[in-house]
Design an enzyme around this catalytic site. Structure first.
Site, short mmCIF file in Angstrom:
data_model
loop_
_atom_site.label_atom_id
_atom_site.label_comp_id
_atom_site.label_asym_id
_atom_site.label_seq_id
_atom_site.Cartn_x
_atom_site.Cartn_y
_atom_site.Cartn_z
N SER A 193 13.41 102.65 82.13
CA SER A 193 12.87 103.31 83.76
C SER A 193 12.19 104.21 83.26
O SER A 193 11.78 104.27 84.91
CB SER A 193 14.43 103.80 84.67
OG SER A 193 15.09 105.11 83.54
N TYR A 242 17.65 104.65 86.57
CA TYR A 242 18.60 103.68 86.12
C TYR A 242 20.56 104.43 86.20
O TYR A 242 21.18 103.54 86.24
CB TYR A 242 18.87 102.91 84.68
CG TYR A 242 17.71 102.35 84.84
CD1 TYR A 242 17.68 101.18 86.13
CD2 TYR A 242 17.01 101.66 83.33
CE1 TYR A 242 16.10 100.60 85.78
CE2 TYR A 242 16.21 100.76 83.35
CZ TYR A 242 15.57 99.93 84.05
OH TYR A 242 14.56 99.13 84.03
N CYS A 268 17.50 102.61 77.78
CA CYS A 268 18.38 103.47 77.69
C CYS A 268 19.51 103.16 77.88
O CYS A 268 20.20 102.25 77.76
CB CYS A 268 17.65 102.99 79.53
SG CYS A 268 18.80 103.91 80.40
N ASN A 269 20.08 104.71 77.93
CA ASN A 269 22.06 104.76 77.27
C ASN A 269 22.94 103.69 78.73
O ASN A 269 23.14 102.90 78.49
CB ASN A 269 22.15 106.03 77.10
CG ASN A 269 21.68 106.45 76.22
OD1 ASN A 269 22.50 106.63 74.55
ND2 ASN A 269 20.71 107.51 75.31
N CYS A 324 20.95 110.32 76.92
CA CYS A 324 19.35 110.06 77.44
C CYS A 324 18.06 109.88 76.87
O CYS A 324 18.11 110.46 76.38
CB CYS A 324 19.66 110.77 78.87
SG CYS A 324 18.08 109.88 79.93
N HIS A 336 15.70 110.47 78.06
CA HIS A 336 14.47 111.74 78.85
C HIS A 336 14.77 112.54 78.04
O HIS A 336 13.78 113.18 77.53
CB HIS A 336 14.80 111.52 79.67
CG HIS A 336 13.75 110.53 80.84
ND1 HIS A 336 14.32 108.89 80.67
CD2 HIS A 336 12.98 110.83 81.44
CE1 HIS A 336 13.64 108.58 81.89
NE2 HIS A 336 13.20 109.15 82.43
#
Length: 270
Positions: free
Chosen positions: A15, A46, A78-79, A192, A194
């Site tokens: 995302s 997300y 993405c987890n 995550c 990020h």
């Protein structure tokens, strides 16, 4: 792509900028393969989506991207998405899909105290898949879960607009610190994609921790699958192209463009 002589190309989907942490690990291991980052900025974050809506949105978005861009393999970086959408996505596309899930198994093996931090989005924390991973691989550990609604958006804003992280990072530290076993915690899972982008800042507030994410494991999985597909790679000294596509109405900011340029990633048209 059916021609086995081309340079392998991997799509890394998320995302937002979380795809960059997974891509960095893949690029370190496999610098000779092409990477296409697709950042669904319009769908970010997300971790706040319901599972059914998220599955529908991601499957439609990826199918749309694949009508334009040919790739050999897809990484769902993405987890929150991986713990929800992989079965549906794999049923709709023909290329291999690699998901990213919380690195609970390696963290449990690494921890000496048996007290592990799990830093994730609320979506990942609440997924039954995550609970099953804890039961299967960390049943003898104490897992301190922090589901931050703020951190992924703060990291996104940090990369896009040089936004401030301090307050959000302090909140993360406080939430971990409120647990009765915090003093024994020696390992933190960054669940995550990020979060590894700000691991240095997190480590400054939570020192003497072992930090675990999924990047290197995903890179090894990509290498294995490309070999299994019979795709021929060039010599390792060759550095292949990396490019990024931003989905949504907002164009890449000057800060984001600089960040990508420093990583030798160019922004491409959708």
């Amino acid at each position: 792509m059916s021609n086995k002589q081309h340079t392998p190309r991997v799509l890394i989907f998320d995302s937002g900028v979380g795809s960059l942490s997974i891509g960095a690990a893949i690029h370190d291991l496999l610098p000779d393969i092409e990477l296409l980052y697709v950042m669904d900025h319009g769908g970010f974050p997300y971790g706040e989506w319901g599972e059914a809506l998220l599955t529908t949105h991601i499957c439609a978005t990826i199918n749309r991207v694949l009508t334009v861009h040919q790739v050999d393999l897809l990484v769902m970086a993405c987890n929150s998405a991986s713990t929800a959408v992989l079965p549906a996505l794999r049923s709709q596309i023909s290329i291999p899909v690699v998901g990213v899930v919380p690195a609970i198994k390696p963290a449990a093996a690494l921890s000496k105290s048996g007290v592990i931090g799990l830093l994730a989005t609320p979506g990942t924390i609440s997924r039954p898949y995550t609970a099953q991973l804890i039961q299967d691989f960390a049943g003898n550990c104490t897992v301190i879960s922090v589901g931050s609604r703020e951190l992924a958006p703060a990291v996104e804003n940090f990369i896009w607009h040089n936004g401030d992280l301090d307050g959000v990072l302090q909140n993360v530290k406080r939430e971990f610190g409120e647990h009765r076993d915090f003093a024994k915690m020696d390992t933190i899972i960054l669940a995550c994609t990020h979060f590894p982008l700000v691991q240095a800042q997190l480590a400054g507030l939570l020192p003497n921790m072992q930090w675990v994410d999924s990047g290197q494991a995903i890179a090894r999985r990509v290498a294995f699958l490309l070999e299994e597909l019979g795709l021929k790679r060039t010599v390792k000294e060759v550095v292949a192209m990396q490019s990024a596509i931003i989905l949504g109405d907002e164009q890449g900011s000057a800060s984001l463009v600089r960040y990508l340029q420093n990583k030798n990633i160019q922004i491409s048209a959708d």
